[in-house]
Design an enzyme around this catalytic site. Structure first.
Site, mmCIF file in Angstrom:
data_model
loop_
_atom_site.group_PDB
_atom_site.id
_atom_site.type_symbol
_atom_site.label_atom_id
_atom_site.label_comp_id
_atom_site.label_asym_id
_atom_site.label_seq_id
_atom_site.Cartn_x
_atom_site.Cartn_y
_atom_site.Cartn_z
ATOM 1 N N HIS A 93 2.743 10.109 -2.459
ATOM 2 C CA HIS A 93 3.106 8.686 -2.453
ATOM 3 C C HIS A 93 1.964 7.789 -2.918
ATOM 4 O O HIS A 93 2.210 6.712 -3.482
ATOM 5 C CB HIS A 93 3.601 8.250 -1.059
ATOM 6 C CG HIS A 93 2.512 7.932 -0.085
ATOM 7 N ND1 HIS A 93 1.912 8.884 0.699
ATOM 8 C CD2 HIS A 93 1.905 6.751 0.233
ATOM 9 C CE1 HIS A 93 0.997 8.310 1.463
ATOM 10 N NE2 HIS A 93 0.964 7.017 1.206
ATOM 11 N N HIS B 270 0.808 -1.221 0.000
ATOM 12 C CA HIS B 270 0.000 0.000 0.000
ATOM 13 C C HIS B 270 0.845 1.276 0.000
ATOM 14 O O HIS B 270 0.446 2.279 -0.583
ATOM 15 C CB HIS B 270 -0.974 0.003 1.187
ATOM 16 C CG HIS B 270 -0.315 0.093 2.525
ATOM 17 N ND1 HIS B 270 0.466 -0.911 3.033
ATOM 18 C CD2 HIS B 270 -0.327 1.064 3.466
ATOM 19 C CE1 HIS B 270 0.906 -0.585 4.232
ATOM 20 N NE2 HIS B 270 0.447 0.621 4.522
ATOM 21 N N ASP B 271 2.016 1.239 0.620
ATOM 22 C CA ASP B 271 2.848 2.440 0.715
ATOM 23 C C ASP B 271 4.098 2.376 -0.160
ATOM 24 O O ASP B 271 5.077 3.072 0.110
ATOM 25 C CB ASP B 271 3.262 2.673 2.175
ATOM 26 C CG ASP B 271 2.201 3.446 2.957
ATOM 27 O OD1 ASP B 271 1.342 4.095 2.333
ATOM 28 O OD2 ASP B 271 2.227 3.378 4.201
ATOM 29 N N ASP C 165 -5.296 -0.122 7.934
ATOM 30 C CA ASP C 165 -4.070 0.667 8.060
ATOM 31 C C ASP C 165 -4.196 1.706 9.174
ATOM 32 O O ASP C 165 -3.312 1.836 10.029
ATOM 33 C CB ASP C 165 -3.774 1.342 6.719
ATOM 34 C CG ASP C 165 -2.398 1.996 6.681
ATOM 35 O OD1 ASP C 165 -1.471 1.460 7.311
ATOM 36 O OD2 ASP C 165 -2.260 3.035 6.015
ATOM 37 N N LYS D 106 6.121 5.452 -1.322
ATOM 38 C CA LYS D 106 7.056 6.174 -0.442
ATOM 39 C C LYS D 106 8.506 5.967 -0.853
ATOM 40 O O LYS D 106 9.401 6.649 -0.330
ATOM 41 C CB LYS D 106 6.840 5.752 1.009
ATOM 42 C CG LYS D 106 5.548 6.315 1.598
ATOM 43 C CD LYS D 106 5.383 5.936 3.052
ATOM 44 C CE LYS D 106 4.100 6.543 3.632
ATOM 45 N NZ LYS D 106 3.875 6.154 5.026
ATOM 46 N N HIS E 18 -5.873 4.031 -0.908
ATOM 47 C CA HIS E 18 -6.057 3.785 0.534
ATOM 48 C C HIS E 18 -6.102 5.066 1.371
ATOM 49 O O HIS E 18 -6.409 5.006 2.561
ATOM 50 C CB HIS E 18 -4.998 2.818 1.071
ATOM 51 C CG HIS E 18 -3.615 3.383 1.180
ATOM 52 N ND1 HIS E 18 -2.820 3.634 0.092
ATOM 53 C CD2 HIS E 18 -2.881 3.742 2.269
ATOM 54 C CE1 HIS E 18 -1.657 4.111 0.496
ATOM 55 N NE2 HIS E 18 -1.669 4.190 1.819
ATOM 56 N N HIS E 19 -5.816 6.224 0.759
ATOM 57 C CA HIS E 19 -5.971 7.505 1.480
ATOM 58 C C HIS E 19 -7.203 8.289 1.009
ATOM 59 O O HIS E 19 -7.403 9.428 1.421
ATOM 60 C CB HIS E 19 -4.713 8.363 1.337
ATOM 61 C CG HIS E 19 -3.592 7.915 2.226
ATOM 62 N ND1 HIS E 19 -3.662 7.943 3.601
ATOM 63 C CD2 HIS E 19 -2.370 7.398 1.928
ATOM 64 C CE1 HIS E 19 -2.530 7.484 4.111
ATOM 65 N NE2 HIS E 19 -1.736 7.136 3.113
#
Length: 352
Positions: A232, A203-204, A287, A207, A258-259
């Site tokens: 990101h 998911h990240d 998360d 970054k 996801h954000h």
């Protein structure tokens, strides 16, 4: 190979067995009772059946009707031996699945040719079936190898993101397990649950492109830094975009979405409600809950009751209501996951 011969007359049985041995290397199995023959077929599959038409306990056609319904018997060749030339009788036998007829008295040359031809056909069918099974096994093995390599790359990609944003491995594993738990509670199929479990750790991945001075800043980010940090999500989507792999496509959805927030106030696209992929809505809950309930250098762990209350209060605004209900509805499982994957060490990283 074996030839099953069913005839109530012992003389006929002996004759047919002798002819069968001359025609092929297959060993004949002789039965003078069709019911006994059917019992034998429950644990044996003959390669060819020679069947008398007129028998007292079961007629040839009655035997046929039962035999064809038995497991593995649908394609076994059956030669019916009969004195009957009645077209109606033969028509019924064909409809029940007889392969060929031999008329008494038996022509030995015709008998030999038909038996050899049908056994050769049986051999070819068996070889073809074995080849199909072999190919099926080889394809399954090839897919398993590709999947294993794909999973290795996915794991390495997730680890690369962790090296840049060194949250604990415990966080990655917990949020992935929470995600799969939500999917299970929503009634999604087991294969998709497993795919989500494997995709969520990426998911990240965006970054990887976030500068160190922002990613590793111990204090709060200023608005300009926050804008860079928020890139990101979109970068993660771009890194994973364009794959033919269902796993990578799902990871792309999650990384990019996801954000997002259920009320449309999230980033990068400001999607709302069902516009946000279900995978991303699920991972958002998992998360955030784990981030809140875990200790970080910039904050203590929230008490579970407080983290749970935050989810409830933001249901329908930040979070998808269905996902919140699914997560909180399996609270005992949530606690079990949390207890089984504790954080061993602390790292310095920014939460966003």
């Amino acid at each position: 190979m074996s030839i099953l011969i069913v005839d109530d007359n012992d003389t006929n049985l002996s004759l047919l067995a002798t002819l069968a041995r001359k025609a092929s290397a297959a060993e004949p199995v002789c039965m003078n009772d069709p019911i006994d023959a059917l019992y034998w077929c429950e644990s044996n599959v003959p390669d060819l059946v020679l069947l008398d038409y007129r028998m007292p306990s079961l007629s040839g056609n009655e035997f046929l009707s039962i035999f064809r319904k038995m497991p593995g018997m649908a394609n076994i060749a059956i030669i019916m031996v009969t004195t009957e030339n009645d077209r109606a009788v033969r028509k019924q036998a064909f409809s029940l699945g007889v392969t060929e007829f031999l008329t008494k008295p038996i022509d030995t040359i015709e008998f030999s040719l038909r038996v050899r031809n049908l056994l050769a056909l049986r051999t070819a069918q068996t070889m073809l079936a074995d080849r199909a099974k072999l190919l099926e096994h080889e394809v399954a093995e090839a897919i398993a190898n590709v999947t294993a390599r794909e999973m290795e790359l996915v794991a390495r990609l997730a680890r690369a993101a962790e090296f840049r944003d060194p949250e604990t491995g415990g966080h990655i594993m917990r949020m992935a397990r929470y995600s799969a738990l939500i999917a299970r509670e929503l009634g999604l199929d087991a294969q998709w649950q497993d795919l989500l479990l494997k995709a969520a750790p990426m998911h990240d991945v965006g970054k990887l492109a976030t500068p160190d001075h922002i990613l590793l800043k111990p204090g709060r980010l200023d608005p300009e830094e926050m804008a860079i940090m928020r890139q990101h999500a979109e970068i993660g989507g771009q890194i994973l975009a364009g794959s033919d792999s269902p796993l990578i496509r799902l990871a792309e959805e999650i990384a990019c979405g996801h954000h997002e927030k259920y009320d449309g106030s999230g980033y990068p696209r400001g999607l709302a409600g069902d516009q946000i992929p279900l995978s991303a809505r699920i991972v958002a809950v998992a998360d955030v809950f784990d981030a809140l309930s875990s200790e970080r250098p910039y904050k203590p762990a929230w008490p579970l009751a407080q983290a749970r209350q935050f989810l409830q209060e933001n249901k329908g605004s930040h979070f998808c209501p269905r996902c919140i209900d699914a997560f909180l509805g399996a609270w005992d499982d949530v606690l079990a996951i949390r207890d089984s994957l504790p954080d061993p060490i602390h790292h310095h990283a920014h939460p966003l």
